[in-house]
Design a protein around this motif. Structure first.
Motif, PDB file in Angstrom:
ATOM      1  N   THR A   1      -0.987 -19.447  -5.773  1.00 53.72           N
ATOM      2  CA  THR A   1      -0.664 -19.555  -7.196  1.00 53.72           C
ATOM      3  C   THR A   1      -1.774 -20.242  -7.980  1.00 53.72           C
ATOM      4  N   GLU A   2      -2.305 -21.346  -7.445  1.00 56.89           N
ATOM      5  CA  GLU A   2      -3.300 -22.109  -8.209  1.00 56.89           C
ATOM      6  C   GLU A   2      -4.659 -21.409  -8.293  1.00 56.89           C
ATOM      7  N   ASP A   3      -4.833 -20.345  -7.512  1.00 56.33           N
ATOM      8  CA  ASP A   3      -6.094 -19.604  -7.596  1.00 56.33           C
ATOM      9  C   ASP A   3      -6.184 -18.761  -8.866  1.00 56.33           C
ATOM     10  N   LEU A   4      -5.047 -18.492  -9.499  1.00 55.33           N
ATOM     11  CA  LEU A   4      -5.040 -17.647 -10.699  1.00 55.33           C
ATOM     12  C   LEU A   4      -4.767 -18.514 -11.918  1.00 55.33           C
ATOM     13  N   VAL A   5      -5.812 -18.733 -12.703  1.00 55.45           N
ATOM     14  CA  VAL A   5      -5.686 -19.512 -13.931  1.00 55.45           C
ATOM     15  C   VAL A   5      -5.407 -18.544 -15.074  1.00 55.45           C
ATOM     16  N   ASP A   6      -4.516 -18.942 -15.992  1.00 53.28           N
ATOM     17  CA  ASP A   6      -4.177 -18.097 -17.123  1.00 53.28           C
ATOM     18  C   ASP A   6      -5.427 -17.721 -17.914  1.00 53.28           C
ATOM     19  N   GLY A   7      -5.662 -16.414 -18.060  1.00 49.43           N
ATOM     20  CA  GLY A   7      -6.829 -15.951 -18.807  1.00 49.43           C
ATOM     21  C   GLY A   7      -8.147 -16.179 -18.088  1.00 49.43           C
ATOM     22  N   GLY A   8      -8.082 -16.570 -16.821  1.00 45.87           N
ATOM     23  CA  GLY A   8      -9.291 -16.895 -16.067  1.00 45.87           C
ATOM     24  C   GLY A   8      -9.668 -15.795 -15.091  1.00 45.87           C
ATOM     25  N   ALA A   9     -10.484 -16.154 -14.137  1.00 48.73           N
ATOM     26  CA  ALA A   9     -11.004 -15.180 -13.178  1.00 48.73           C
ATOM     27  C   ALA A   9      -9.866 -14.535 -12.387  1.00 48.73           C
ATOM     28  N   GLY A  10     -10.059 -13.266 -12.070  1.00 50.90           N
ATOM     29  CA  GLY A  10      -9.097 -12.542 -11.261  1.00 50.90           C
ATOM     30  C   GLY A  10      -9.471 -12.568  -9.795  1.00 50.90           C
ATOM     31  N   VAL A  11      -8.553 -12.126  -8.968  1.00 47.03           N
ATOM     32  CA  VAL A  11      -8.793 -12.004  -7.529  1.00 47.03           C
ATOM     33  C   VAL A  11      -8.799 -10.523  -7.185  1.00 47.03           C
ATOM     34  N   ARG A  12      -9.882 -10.088  -6.574  1.00 48.58           N
ATOM     35  CA  ARG A  12     -10.014  -8.672  -6.183  1.00 48.58           C
ATOM     36  C   ARG A  12      -9.403  -8.443  -4.810  1.00 48.58           C
ATOM     37  N   PHE A  13      -8.896  -7.243  -4.587  1.00 48.10           N
ATOM     38  CA  PHE A  13      -8.426  -6.851  -3.264  1.00 48.10           C
ATOM     39  C   PHE A  13      -8.547  -5.334  -3.156  1.00 48.10           C
ATOM     40  N   LEU A  14      -8.285  -4.805  -1.967  1.00 48.09           N
ATOM     41  CA  LEU A  14      -8.407  -3.372  -1.749  1.00 48.09           C
ATOM     42  C   LEU A  14      -7.048  -2.745  -1.501  1.00 48.09           C
ATOM     43  N   VAL A  15      -6.849  -1.561  -2.067  1.00 51.13           N
ATOM     44  CA  VAL A  15      -5.687  -0.754  -1.741  1.00 51.13           C
ATOM     45  C   VAL A  15      -6.218   0.571  -1.202  1.00 51.13           C
ATOM     46  N   GLU A  16      -5.349   1.350  -0.590  1.00 48.02           N
ATOM     47  CA  GLU A  16      -5.744   2.683  -0.151  1.00 48.02           C
ATOM     48  C   GLU A  16      -4.914   3.731  -0.869  1.00 48.02           C
ATOM     49  N   ILE A  17      -5.598   4.808  -1.245  1.00 45.53           N
ATOM     50  CA  ILE A  17      -4.926   5.961  -1.839  1.00 45.53           C
ATOM     51  C   ILE A  17      -5.341   7.160  -1.002  1.00 45.53           C
ATOM     52  N   GLY A  18      -4.398   7.717  -0.254  1.00 47.74           N
ATOM     53  CA  GLY A  18      -4.716   8.853   0.606  1.00 47.74           C
ATOM     54  C   GLY A  18      -5.841   8.554   1.582  1.00 47.74           C
TER      55      GLY A  18
ATOM     56  N   TRP B   1       1.052  -8.678  -3.233  1.00 44.94           N
ATOM     57  CA  TRP B   1       1.086  -7.278  -3.677  1.00 44.94           C
ATOM     58  C   TRP B   1       2.142  -6.567  -2.846  1.00 44.94           C
ATOM     59  N   LEU B   2       2.982  -5.790  -3.521  1.00 42.00           N
ATOM     60  CA  LEU B   2       4.015  -5.007  -2.835  1.00 42.00           C
ATOM     61  C   LEU B   2       3.601  -3.533  -2.919  1.00 42.00           C
ATOM     62  N   PRO B   3       3.020  -3.000  -1.840  1.00 42.30           N
ATOM     63  CA  PRO B   3       2.514  -1.627  -1.894  1.00 42.30           C
ATOM     64  C   PRO B   3       3.631  -0.623  -2.157  1.00 42.30           C
ATOM     65  N   GLU B   4       3.359   0.267  -3.089  1.00 39.26           N
ATOM     66  CA  GLU B   4       4.290   1.342  -3.422  1.00 39.26           C
ATOM     67  C   GLU B   4       3.490   2.633  -3.491  1.00 39.26           C
ATOM     68  N   SER B   5       4.103   3.735  -3.101  1.00 37.42           N
ATOM     69  CA  SER B   5       3.446   5.038  -3.153  1.00 37.42           C
ATOM     70  C   SER B   5       2.895   5.291  -4.556  1.00 37.42           C
ATOM     71  N   PRO B   6       1.658   5.809  -4.708  1.00 36.36           N
ATOM     72  CA  PRO B   6       0.773   6.340  -3.665  1.00 36.36           C
ATOM     73  C   PRO B   6      -0.161   5.296  -3.052  1.00 36.36           C
ATOM     74  N   TYR B   7       0.093   4.033  -3.299  1.00 33.67           N
ATOM     75  CA  TYR B   7      -0.812   2.984  -2.823  1.00 33.67           C
ATOM     76  C   TYR B   7      -0.326   2.444  -1.481  1.00 33.67           C
ATOM     77  N   GLU B   8      -1.283   2.265  -0.579  1.00 36.51           N
ATOM     78  CA  GLU B   8      -0.943   1.713   0.735  1.00 36.51           C
ATOM     79  C   GLU B   8      -1.859   0.544   1.038  1.00 36.51           C
ATOM     80  N   ALA B   9      -1.370  -0.329   1.891  1.00 33.27           N
ATOM     81  CA  ALA B   9      -2.187  -1.461   2.314  1.00 33.27           C
ATOM     82  C   ALA B   9      -3.186  -0.992   3.363  1.00 33.27           C
ATOM     83  N   PRO B  10      -4.466  -1.347   3.220  1.00 34.70           N
ATOM     84  CA  PRO B  10      -5.439  -1.010   4.263  1.00 34.70           C
ATOM     85  C   PRO B  10      -5.044  -1.672   5.581  1.00 34.70           C
ATOM     86  N   ALA B  11      -5.394  -1.035   6.682  1.00 35.07           N
ATOM     87  CA  ALA B  11      -5.076  -1.597   7.987  1.00 35.07           C
ATOM     88  C   ALA B  11      -5.844  -2.905   8.201  1.00 35.07           C
ATOM     89  N   GLY B  12      -5.248  -3.802   8.949  1.00 25.33           N
ATOM     90  CA  GLY B  12      -5.946  -5.025   9.328  1.00 25.33           C
ATOM     91  C   GLY B  12      -5.844  -6.124   8.335  1.00 25.33           C
TER      92      GLY B  12
END
Ligand code: FES
Length: 122
Positions: free
Chosen positions: A10-27, A111-122
């Motif tokens: 929670t404390e990593d996300l400051v209002d209006g501040g830097a975002g956190v990147r992550f990867l999702v998979e589509i197909g 993040w709660l993956p929902e179709s068409p987005y999937e969590a990458p393996a690992g």
């Protein structure tokens, strides 16, 4: 919850501040995504401008423009409402970022993956 991915604390996300990147998979294809905080709530989107599918953050994690009120694509300046992802100015006005489902509880953001987005393996 099954399949959810912890993104950050929670404390990593400051209002209006830097975002956190992550990867999702589509197909099976990995696509950049991010989560930011705006007016207290965490919002997740694919990291793809609605104008041309380019990543929004020229400088990694910098998704807000200087006022902290809008997300901005650094390439051609499209601005987006942080809570809905709607483009409110720039070349793709009226289009939207692709929203991802996120949840925050017990001091963590997920993040709660929902179709068409999937969590990458690992
Ligand atoms: S690629 Fe984002 S505004 Fe054009």
């Amino acid at each position: 919850m099954a399949g959810e991915r912890r993104l950050c604390a929670t404390e990593d996300l400051v209002d209006g501040g830097a975002g956190v990147r992550f990867l999702v998979e589509i197909g099976g294809r990995a696509v950049s995504a991010f989560v930011v905080r705006f007016e207290g709530l965490a919002h997740g989107y694919l990291n793809q401008c609605a104008h041309v599918p380019m990543e929004l953050d020229w400088q990694e994690g910098q998704f807000f423009e200087s006022s902290g009120l809008y997300l901005m694509c650094a390439t051609h300046g499209a601005v987006y409402a942080p809570d809905s992802g709607l483009c409110v100015g720039g070349p793709c006005r009226g289009a939207s970022l692709s929203k991802l489902r996120v949840d925050e509880r017990d001091g963590n953001v997920y993040w709660l993956p929902e179709s068409p987005y999937e969590a990458p393996a690992g």
